[in-house]
Enzyme design. Sequence first.
Site, PDB file in Angstrom:
ATOM      1  N   ASP A 229      33.903   1.803  94.707  1.00  0.00           N
ATOM      2  CA  ASP A 229      33.840   0.466  95.289  1.00  0.00           C
ATOM      3  C   ASP A 229      34.681   0.540  96.560  1.00  0.00           C
ATOM      4  OD1 ASP A 229      33.433  -2.132  95.923  1.00  0.00           O
ATOM      5  OD2 ASP A 229      33.948  -2.938  93.943  1.00  0.00           O
TER       6      ASP A 229
HETATM    7  C1  BGC Z   1      32.443  -5.236  96.158  1.00  0.00           C
HETATM    8  C2  BGC Z   1      31.161  -4.461  95.989  1.00  0.00           C
HETATM    9  C3  BGC Z   1      30.464  -4.313  97.301  1.00  0.00           C
HETATM   10  C4  BGC Z   1      31.407  -3.641  98.283  1.00  0.00           C
HETATM   11  C5  BGC Z   1      30.833  -3.487  99.674  1.00  0.00           C
HETATM   12  C6  BGC Z   1      33.320  -4.662  97.253  1.00  0.00           C
HETATM   13  O1  BGC Z   1      34.398  -5.467  97.512  1.00  0.00           O
HETATM   14  O2  BGC Z   1      33.159  -5.259  94.956  1.00  0.00           O
HETATM   15  O3  BGC Z   1      30.315  -5.102  95.053  1.00  0.00           O
HETATM   16  O4  BGC Z   1      29.283  -3.591  97.168  1.00  0.00           O
HETATM   17  O5  BGC Z   1      32.587  -4.444  98.429  1.00  0.00           O
HETATM   18  O6  BGC Z   1      30.742  -4.708 100.305  1.00  0.00           O
END
Ligand code: BGC
Length: 758
Positions: A229
Site C-alpha cells: 500500500d
Molecule cells: C490506499 C490504497 C490506494 C493507495 C493509492 C492508499 O492510501 O489505502 O487503497 O490504492 O493509497 O492511492
Amino acid sequence: MNIPEIVSQLTLEEKAGLCSGGDFWHTKAVERLGIPAMMVCDGPHGLRKQEQTGDHMGINDSIKAVCFPAGCATASSFDRDLVRRMGEALGRECQAEHVAVLLGPAVNIKRSPLCGRNFEYYSEDPYVASETAKAFIQGVQSQNVGTSIKHFYANNQEHRRMSSNSQLDARTAREIYLAAFEGAIREAKPWTVMCSYNRINGTYAANSKDALTGILRDEWGFDGFVVSDWAAVSDRTTALEAGLDLEMPTSFGFRDQQIVQAVKEGRLSEDVLDLAVTRVLTILDRHLSGRDEAAVFDRDADHELAREIASQCMVLLKNDAHILPLSKDKKAAFIGAFAESPRFQGGGSSHINAHKTESALDMARSKGYDVTYAKGYDPETDTIDEKLLEEAVLAAKNADTAVVFAGLPDSFESEGFDRTHMQLPESQNVLIQAVALANPNTVVVLHNGSPVEMPWISQVKGILEAYLGGQAVGGATVDILYGDVNPSGHLAETFPIRLEDNPSYLSYFGEGDCTRYSEGVFVGYRCYASRKMNVLFPFGHGLSYTTFEITDLRTDRSAYGEKDTVKISVNVTNTGDRSGKEVVQLYVLPRHGGDAVLRPVLELKGYEKVTLEPGETKTVTFTLDRRAFAYFDEQKQDWTVLSGDYVLAAGNSSESLTAERTIHIDGWVPKPERITPDTIFGDIMHLDGVMEILKPYIRAFGQENESSDENAMGSSTADMLEAMLRYMPLRNIVPFGGGMYSCKDCDELVARLNAHLA
Ligand code: BGC
C-alpha cells in the site's frame, strides 16, 4: 520479453530500482534494455488516473471518468455477472488510458459499522466478499488489465491506519479475514496483491513472510507481484525477503540504495532481488502483450451501465402497505439536499472525477413526474435549520408521498478516519421525523456506505438503501422508486439496532495501536444469529415489488464421506404479479454435538440471483465441497470437518430460511492426543469401542453412588450419573470406585485405552 536474459543484464542498481516506483503511479523504466514504465491507478469503482500531481487522498485532480457504484453497493447486488460486466467496462477504460493495473478490488471485512472505508468494502461475510471480488477481477482481467486485490490483510479500520496492530488468532484469520481473499486469489488469479498498512500480531503486513510467501504463494498459488500500500513499507530489505516485490510510490531512490547496500554486504541474497524483479517484469510483459491500442473509453455508454448496475444493487429495506413503487401520476415531494445533489461516492483514494452526475430530482422531472423539492437540511453543517424544516414539512403536506433523501455526508464517512457513532446527522433525523408527522406516506432513501441507526423506523412506510451508487445513482433511484426496475439488492451486512450491539464494539478502537479481534469468528451475522439478537435488518435481507417462495430443498444423498461433494437443489417461485429477481441464499448450520469447537449457528456458503416471471418456478443448484463444512483447526493448522449432522437451509435472508434438510457427514471425530489419568470420561466415551472398556468402571461408580445417601444424590438416575461422569477424570475410579480399583488399575486402564486408540 526474455525475462531471465533481461535480469542477467540488469545492474544491481537497476534491479533495486525496479522494485519501487519511479513516481506516484509508475514503475521505473530501464531504457537501455527497452523496459518501459508501467502505470497503475486507483479504483476500484472507477478510473482515477492522475496525469499531473499524484496523491492518495483524493485531493488532486484525475481525468474525467465514470464513477460506478462503490463496493458497499455492488456486493448487495449478489450478482456475479453484473459485477463481471462492471469489471469488463473498467478494464476497457484502463486499456484506453494505457493503465496496466487497476488498484482494486478492496475486500476487507466490514468488522464494525464504524470503519470509515466500509463504503469501499463489500461485506461482513468472507464468502460474499470473495465471490464479488472474483467476478470483479475476472471482468477487469478479461481485458488484459491487471487488478490488485487489497488490502492484505486484517485491515479493518482507519483509526491509526498506518500503525495499528490487528491481533487475531489463526482460526479467525483463516475463516474470516483471509477467507475474503482466498477464493478470489485462488480462482480469479489477480495479477497483483496489495499488502496493507497495519501490523498483524506484531509484524507489519509488508514484512510478513508467513502471509506474503507462506499463505499467498505457497498455499494459494499466487503468481503475480505483491505491491505495498502507498508508503506501507517500514523496512525495505525485510519486506523484500518476506515477498513484497514492489514498493509504491517512489522512495526517491533512498530505499533502492538500502537494497543495493544489503546485497553488497551479504545481508540480502541477490536471488531474492532477482525473484522480485522477475515477478514485476512478468506482469509488465503480460501488460505489454495484452495492449489493445484500439480500445476506447466510452464515458456515456459506461454511464448507462453504471445506472443499470446501481439499480440492481439498491436494497428495499421496508415497504409497508406497498408504499412503493410510487404512482407516476401522483404528486411526490423530494426532500433533502441529496435529492438534488446525491452523495454517490466516498472520499479518499477511490475518489473519481465523475464526468457527469445525475440527481434523482432532475431525472424524475425529466420523465415528467410531478415532483416538488425542499432542501430540508444542509449536508455541510449539520445544524437544524428551522426555515428548511418548515419548507420541508409544507412540501410533505402538499404531496401524496414524501421521499426524504438522507445519508452520511463526506465529513461523517471517508477513507482516513473512522466514524465515532452510527447515527445520521441530527438535522436529518429531525427532518425525517417532522416529515413523517406531516405525511404518513413517507419513504426514506439512504446514501451511506455502512449501517446507520434509524430512530424513526416505525414512523416511515418505506426505506430504500441506495448506498453510494455512483454517478448514475439519481436515474437508478428514480427507476426503482417509480417501479421501472424491480428492486433486487440484498444486504451484504447486518444493520444492528445500536452500535453497542456490534460484536466488535468493545475492542474496535483498541488500546493505542493494539486492536484485539476478541469477537473471533463471530463477526456480523455470525454473532447476531448465534446470540439470537434482534437487529434492524438482518444480513441477506432485501424486498421486491413481487413475492417469492423458496421451497423443497433436496440433496443427492443423506450421508456423505468427508471428501464427497454435496449436491443441493432448491426451488424458487415468483408468487407475485410482476417479474423480479430473487437472491437464493444457502446456509450451513453445523449441528454436531460435543463441545470441541465453538461455531456460529449458520454461515453463508452459496447464493444465486434468479430472474423469474410471475408464477414461474426455477430450480437452483449448489455444489458444496468439504470446505463449506470445515472450520480451521488451530492445533492441526488445517481445515477440518467434524463428524456429525449439518442442516442445509435456503431462504432469502439469514433470518428467513424456508427450506431445509439435514445431512450427515462422516468426518473427523475429536479425540485427545494421548490418554492420561487426567483425561475425562466425556472426551473419550464416544470413541469406537471405548465404552466396552469403560463399562466395568462405570458400573463401579454406579454401585458407589447407590450405596451413598439417597437424599444427597437426589433422584439418582442413570442419566444424571452419566452426566456427572462426563467431567470425571479417569483417575477418579480410585476414590469413587468403592475401593475396587487401585492406582495401578488406573494406570493399566490408561495403557489399555491408549493401545486401543493407537
Ligand atoms: C490506499 C490504497 C490506494 C493507495 C493509492 C492508499 O492510501 O489505502 O487503497 O490504492 O493509497 O492511492
